[in-house]
Each structure stands twice: as C-alpha cells, then as structure tokens.
Design a protein around this motif. Sequence first.
Motif, PDB file in Angstrom:
ATOM      1  N   MET A   1       0.826  -1.188   0.000  1.00 39.90           N
ATOM      2  CA  MET A   1       0.000   0.000   0.000  1.00 39.90           C
ATOM      3  C   MET A   1       0.871   1.253   0.000  1.00 39.90           C
ATOM      4  SD  MET A   1      -3.169  -0.908   2.434  1.00 39.90           S
ATOM      5  CE  MET A   1      -3.646  -2.588   2.647  1.00 39.90           C
ATOM      6  N   ARG A   2       1.974   1.182   0.706  1.00 36.46           N
ATOM      7  CA  ARG A   2       2.879   2.332   0.746  1.00 36.46           C
ATOM      8  C   ARG A   2       3.468   2.611  -0.635  1.00 36.46           C
ATOM      9  NH1 ARG A   2       3.983   7.003   1.779  1.00 36.46           N
ATOM     10  NH2 ARG A   2       6.034   7.576   2.510  1.00 36.46           N
ATOM     11  N   GLN A   3       3.716   1.560  -1.396  1.00 36.87           N
ATOM     12  CA  GLN A   3       4.257   1.734  -2.746  1.00 36.87           C
ATOM     13  C   GLN A   3       3.282   2.510  -3.631  1.00 36.87           C
ATOM     14  OE1 GLN A   3       5.031  -2.287  -3.891  1.00 36.87           O
ATOM     15  NE2 GLN A   3       7.054  -2.319  -2.954  1.00 36.87           N
ATOM     16  N   ILE A   4       2.008   2.234  -3.493  1.00 29.46           N
ATOM     17  CA  ILE A   4       0.997   2.954  -4.271  1.00 29.46           C
ATOM     18  C   ILE A   4       1.017   4.432  -3.887  1.00 29.46           C
ATOM     19  CG2 ILE A   4      -1.481   3.236  -4.701  1.00 29.46           C
ATOM     20  CD1 ILE A   4      -1.743   0.196  -4.388  1.00 29.46           C
ATOM     21  N   GLU A   5       1.130   4.715  -2.596  1.00 27.07           N
ATOM     22  CA  GLU A   5       1.174   6.106  -2.141  1.00 27.07           C
ATOM     23  C   GLU A   5       2.382   6.843  -2.703  1.00 27.07           C
ATOM     24  OE1 GLU A   5       1.175   5.891   2.100  1.00 27.07           O
ATOM     25  OE2 GLU A   5      -0.895   5.218   2.195  1.00 27.07           O
ATOM     26  N   ILE A   6       3.522   6.185  -2.733  1.00 29.45           N
ATOM     27  CA  ILE A   6       4.755   6.821  -3.193  1.00 29.45           C
ATOM     28  C   ILE A   6       4.733   7.045  -4.697  1.00 29.45           C
ATOM     29  CG2 ILE A   6       7.244   6.466  -3.473  1.00 29.45           C
ATOM     30  CD1 ILE A   6       7.154   4.973  -0.763  1.00 29.45           C
ATOM     31  N   ILE A   7       4.371   6.028  -5.439  1.00 29.90           N
ATOM     32  CA  ILE A   7       4.459   6.076  -6.904  1.00 29.90           C
ATOM     33  C   ILE A   7       3.272   6.783  -7.545  1.00 29.90           C
ATOM     34  CG2 ILE A   7       4.531   4.650  -8.989  1.00 29.90           C
ATOM     35  CD1 ILE A   7       6.091   2.609  -7.325  1.00 29.90           C
ATOM     36  N   GLU A   8       2.097   6.687  -6.942  1.00 32.15           N
ATOM     37  CA  GLU A   8       0.865   7.221  -7.520  1.00 32.15           C
ATOM     38  C   GLU A   8       0.711   6.779  -8.979  1.00 32.15           C
ATOM     39  OE1 GLU A   8       0.710  11.452  -6.995  1.00 32.15           O
ATOM     40  OE2 GLU A   8       0.926  11.297  -4.828  1.00 32.15           O
ATOM     41  N   PRO A   9       0.602   5.461  -9.205  1.00 28.62           N
ATOM     42  CA  PRO A   9       0.548   4.949 -10.582  1.00 28.62           C
ATOM     43  C   PRO A   9      -0.734   5.354 -11.311  1.00 28.62           C
ATOM     44  CG  PRO A   9       0.020   3.222  -9.037  1.00 28.62           C
ATOM     45  CD  PRO A   9       0.432   4.413  -8.219  1.00 28.62           C
ATOM     46  N   MET A  10      -0.605   5.460 -12.630  1.00 28.47           N
ATOM     47  CA  MET A  10      -1.784   5.744 -13.460  1.00 28.47           C
ATOM     48  C   MET A  10      -2.552   4.465 -13.744  1.00 28.47           C
ATOM     49  SD  MET A  10      -0.372   8.570 -16.189  1.00 28.47           S
ATOM     50  CE  MET A  10       0.424   7.295 -17.140  1.00 28.47           C
ATOM     51  N   ILE A  11      -1.824   3.337 -13.838  1.00 26.10           N
ATOM     52  CA  ILE A  11      -2.435   2.048 -14.128  1.00 26.10           C
ATOM     53  C   ILE A  11      -1.919   1.027 -13.118  1.00 26.10           C
ATOM     54  CG2 ILE A  11      -2.700   0.193 -15.824  1.00 26.10           C
ATOM     55  CD1 ILE A  11      -2.123   2.275 -17.998  1.00 26.10           C
TER      56      ILE A  11
END
Length: 84
Positions: A1-11
């Motif tokens: 979940m932290r990775q999603i917060e850091i990267i803010e991916p489009m897909i």
Amino acid sequence: MRQIEIIEPMIIMPLGELALIQVERYYDLKLEGKSLTEKISKLGSGVIEQNGAVIIPNFHPASHVDPSIMLDRWKLLWEYLVYP
C-alpha cells in the motif's frame, strides 16, 4: 500500500485475487463477487477508475485460466497507456 502512495501509478494491474484484495483495501472498493472470476465478469468495462488510477484486475500468471482470457485482460493496458 505504501508503494501505491509513493508512486501514484496511473495504471495498476493486480495479478491474482490476493493482489486485488490489497488494492480493494487501499482504495476502499466493494467489488461484487466472491471469486476473482466473478469480480472481473461484473466489471462491465473490465476496469475500475479510482482516484486518477485505472485498475485492471487480472489472473495470476500461474493460474489455470485460459491464456486467451488473460491476454484479453493484458490488452486493456493499451487502451489506457498514454505516451507524451
């Protein structure tokens, strides 16, 4: 979940049910269906658009799902990839 917060991916393409469960928790999604197959079949467009991200659930590569079905899921990526 932290990775999603850091990267803010489009897909995001979670591969398998466990990965999708984590994405569901992060985005507080309430997808209908008990199994991954049921959830994917109830999506209509096949994707979820949430907070600026496109989520494309797919089956785990080691699953025994028909490869053509998995390929169709991968093809959805091309509809959402945008190059500058």
